[in-house]
Design a protein around this motif. Sequence first.
Motif, PDB file in Angstrom:
ATOM      1  N   ILE A   1       9.028   1.659 -11.979  1.00 17.57           N
ATOM      2  CA  ILE A   1      10.259   1.427 -11.223  1.00 17.57           C
ATOM      3  C   ILE A   1      10.176   2.080  -9.846  1.00 17.57           C
ATOM      4  O   ILE A   1      10.743   1.586  -8.870  1.00 17.57           O
ATOM      5  CB  ILE A   1      11.466   1.965 -12.019  1.00 17.57           C
ATOM      6  CG1 ILE A   1      11.587   1.214 -13.349  1.00 17.57           C
ATOM      7  CG2 ILE A   1      12.759   1.824 -11.222  1.00 17.57           C
ATOM      8  CD1 ILE A   1      12.690   1.720 -14.250  1.00 17.57           C
ATOM      9  N   GLY A   2       9.442   3.202  -9.759  1.00 17.96           N
ATOM     10  CA  GLY A   2       9.326   3.926  -8.494  1.00 17.96           C
ATOM     11  C   GLY A   2       8.576   3.161  -7.419  1.00 17.96           C
ATOM     12  O   GLY A   2       8.704   3.485  -6.227  1.00 17.96           O
ATOM     13  N   ILE A   3       7.781   2.157  -7.805  1.00 17.26           N
ATOM     14  CA  ILE A   3       7.078   1.357  -6.795  1.00 17.26           C
ATOM     15  C   ILE A   3       8.082   0.667  -5.876  1.00 17.26           C
ATOM     16  O   ILE A   3       7.941   0.670  -4.649  1.00 17.26           O
ATOM     17  CB  ILE A   3       6.159   0.329  -7.481  1.00 17.26           C
ATOM     18  CG1 ILE A   3       5.033   1.044  -8.221  1.00 17.26           C
ATOM     19  CG2 ILE A   3       5.583  -0.641  -6.453  1.00 17.26           C
ATOM     20  CD1 ILE A   3       4.173   0.116  -9.066  1.00 17.26           C
ATOM     21  N   GLY A   4       9.111   0.085  -6.482  1.00 15.78           N
ATOM     22  CA  GLY A   4      10.145  -0.562  -5.676  1.00 15.78           C
ATOM     23  C   GLY A   4      10.895   0.420  -4.801  1.00 15.78           C
ATOM     24  O   GLY A   4      11.163   0.150  -3.624  1.00 15.78           O
ATOM     25  N   THR A   5      11.232   1.577  -5.373  1.00 10.92           N
ATOM     26  CA  THR A   5      11.935   2.602  -4.594  1.00 10.92           C
ATOM     27  C   THR A   5      11.084   3.086  -3.431  1.00 10.92           C
ATOM     28  O   THR A   5      11.591   3.310  -2.319  1.00 10.92           O
ATOM     29  CB  THR A   5      12.310   3.780  -5.504  1.00 10.92           C
ATOM     30  OG1 THR A   5      13.063   3.303  -6.623  1.00 10.92           O
ATOM     31  CG2 THR A   5      13.130   4.814  -4.752  1.00 10.92           C
TER      32      THR A   5
ATOM     33  N   PHE B   1       0.839  -1.207   0.000  1.00  9.35           N
ATOM     34  CA  PHE B   1       0.000   0.000   0.000  1.00  9.35           C
ATOM     35  C   PHE B   1       0.872   1.254   0.000  1.00  9.35           C
ATOM     36  O   PHE B   1       0.590   2.216  -0.723  1.00  9.35           O
ATOM     37  CB  PHE B   1      -0.909   0.000   1.228  1.00  9.35           C
ATOM     38  CG  PHE B   1      -1.747   1.247   1.347  1.00  9.35           C
ATOM     39  CD1 PHE B   1      -2.867   1.440   0.557  1.00  9.35           C
ATOM     40  CD2 PHE B   1      -1.394   2.255   2.245  1.00  9.35           C
ATOM     41  CE1 PHE B   1      -3.631   2.597   0.660  1.00  9.35           C
ATOM     42  CE2 PHE B   1      -2.139   3.408   2.357  1.00  9.35           C
ATOM     43  CZ  PHE B   1      -3.264   3.584   1.560  1.00  9.35           C
ATOM     44  N   ILE B   2       1.928   1.251   0.806  1.00 12.89           N
ATOM     45  CA  ILE B   2       2.846   2.393   0.824  1.00 12.89           C
ATOM     46  C   ILE B   2       3.467   2.598  -0.551  1.00 12.89           C
ATOM     47  O   ILE B   2       3.533   3.723  -1.062  1.00 12.89           O
ATOM     48  CB  ILE B   2       3.946   2.181   1.888  1.00 12.89           C
ATOM     49  CG1 ILE B   2       3.345   2.239   3.294  1.00 12.89           C
ATOM     50  CG2 ILE B   2       5.047   3.229   1.745  1.00 12.89           C
ATOM     51  CD1 ILE B   2       4.311   1.839   4.396  1.00 12.89           C
ATOM     52  N   GLY B   3       3.908   1.499  -1.179  1.00 13.59           N
ATOM     53  CA  GLY B   3       4.555   1.613  -2.484  1.00 13.59           C
ATOM     54  C   GLY B   3       3.632   2.141  -3.556  1.00 13.59           C
ATOM     55  O   GLY B   3       3.955   3.116  -4.257  1.00 13.59           O
ATOM     56  N   PHE B   4       2.461   1.548  -3.701  1.00  9.67           N
ATOM     57  CA  PHE B   4       1.546   1.943  -4.778  1.00  9.67           C
ATOM     58  C   PHE B   4       0.896   3.297  -4.515  1.00  9.67           C
ATOM     59  O   PHE B   4       0.760   4.115  -5.436  1.00  9.67           O
ATOM     60  CB  PHE B   4       0.479   0.868  -4.970  1.00  9.67           C
ATOM     61  CG  PHE B   4       0.956  -0.345  -5.701  1.00  9.67           C
ATOM     62  CD1 PHE B   4       0.977  -0.386  -7.084  1.00  9.67           C
ATOM     63  CD2 PHE B   4       1.419  -1.451  -5.010  1.00  9.67           C
ATOM     64  CE1 PHE B   4       1.434  -1.501  -7.763  1.00  9.67           C
ATOM     65  CE2 PHE B   4       1.881  -2.577  -5.674  1.00  9.67           C
ATOM     66  CZ  PHE B   4       1.882  -2.603  -7.058  1.00  9.67           C
ATOM     67  N   ALA B   5       0.472   3.552  -3.273  1.00  9.55           N
ATOM     68  CA  ALA B   5      -0.194   4.812  -2.968  1.00  9.55           C
ATOM     69  C   ALA B   5       0.751   5.999  -3.103  1.00  9.55           C
ATOM     70  O   ALA B   5       0.382   7.055  -3.631  1.00  9.55           O
ATOM     71  CB  ALA B   5      -0.789   4.770  -1.559  1.00  9.55           C
ATOM     72  N   SER B   6       1.984   5.839  -2.641  1.00  6.78           N
ATOM     73  CA  SER B   6       2.942   6.948  -2.741  1.00  6.78           C
ATOM     74  C   SER B   6       3.316   7.228  -4.187  1.00  6.78           C
ATOM     75  O   SER B   6       3.501   8.391  -4.576  1.00  6.78           O
ATOM     76  CB  SER B   6       4.194   6.640  -1.914  1.00  6.78           C
ATOM     77  OG  SER B   6       4.808   5.452  -2.364  1.00  6.78           O
TER      78      SER B   6
END
Length: 295
Positions: free
Chosen positions: A219-223, A97-102
């Motif tokens: 790629i930003g999802i992983g970051t 949730f943190i990865g996708f929402a951010s």
Amino acid sequence: MREAATASTIWYKRNRAAAIRFKRLSANNLFLIAAAAVILFIAACAVVPSFIAPYSPTEMLTDSIMQPPSAAHVFGTDYFGRDIFSVVVYGSRDSLFIGFASVLVGGLAGGAIGALSGYAGGWIDAVLMRFNDILMTIPGILLALAIAGALGKSLFNIVLAVAVASIPGYARIMRSQIMSIKGRTFILASQAAGASPLHIFWKHVLPNSLSPLLVMATIGIGTSILTGSGLSFLGLGVLKEVPDWGTLLSQGRGYLTVAWWICTFPGLAITMFVLAVNMIGDRLRDRLDPKRSAR
């Protein structure tokens, strides 16, 4: 005879080159399939954890405290007797949730800023980009740490902190793409035909500028997951019965010498997911970039 030998040499070279390309393609496809499988499995863990986890994440097995990996507990148990595999499965929900929402918040905000700056130009571009430059001088993790520390411990605050830290990158790439598109011939032709600036932006400029932003967001999802896990590891995560992966790492670091599995498997979950997302993002970049696909 000489012509036959020459023809056979040419045939061999062509087929050898084709065989090498096929091997490379097959290897890349296998890696992509493995990456997609990892992403789908972890996504399933976040959506339907009860069908995957063998135990409840809050169940404390007092007779199995700090047991190493075994057939009964594939990831071992922690200092409360909880099955670590089950905790990792349930903890994937907050981490994802943190990865996708951010990424969603940061991508939309940064994309909007970059699009407005690149298309409007003038003093609007100067003001927005100077503010963006100020944010870019601060390392992303430090900016997220400062925001999360100021706002307090909550899942929403972590998402907001990670999203704000990612805005400068999205704004920069969107601005550069908009400025590249708006000077092309078909845009000038639309202007000469009398189309309004807003119509040109929505119908021509924006649709042709989204590909790099989409790749960067993937790629930003992983970051974002790494940054969110880092904040949780530093103690800014939400204290819940089922912690996220970063909090699991933080809780298990004190037992690393006596029970290495407590923090090793959450760390491997983060590594595998980030690696898989980066591989998918790289392939998406190759597909959407005409220069790369032409090679």
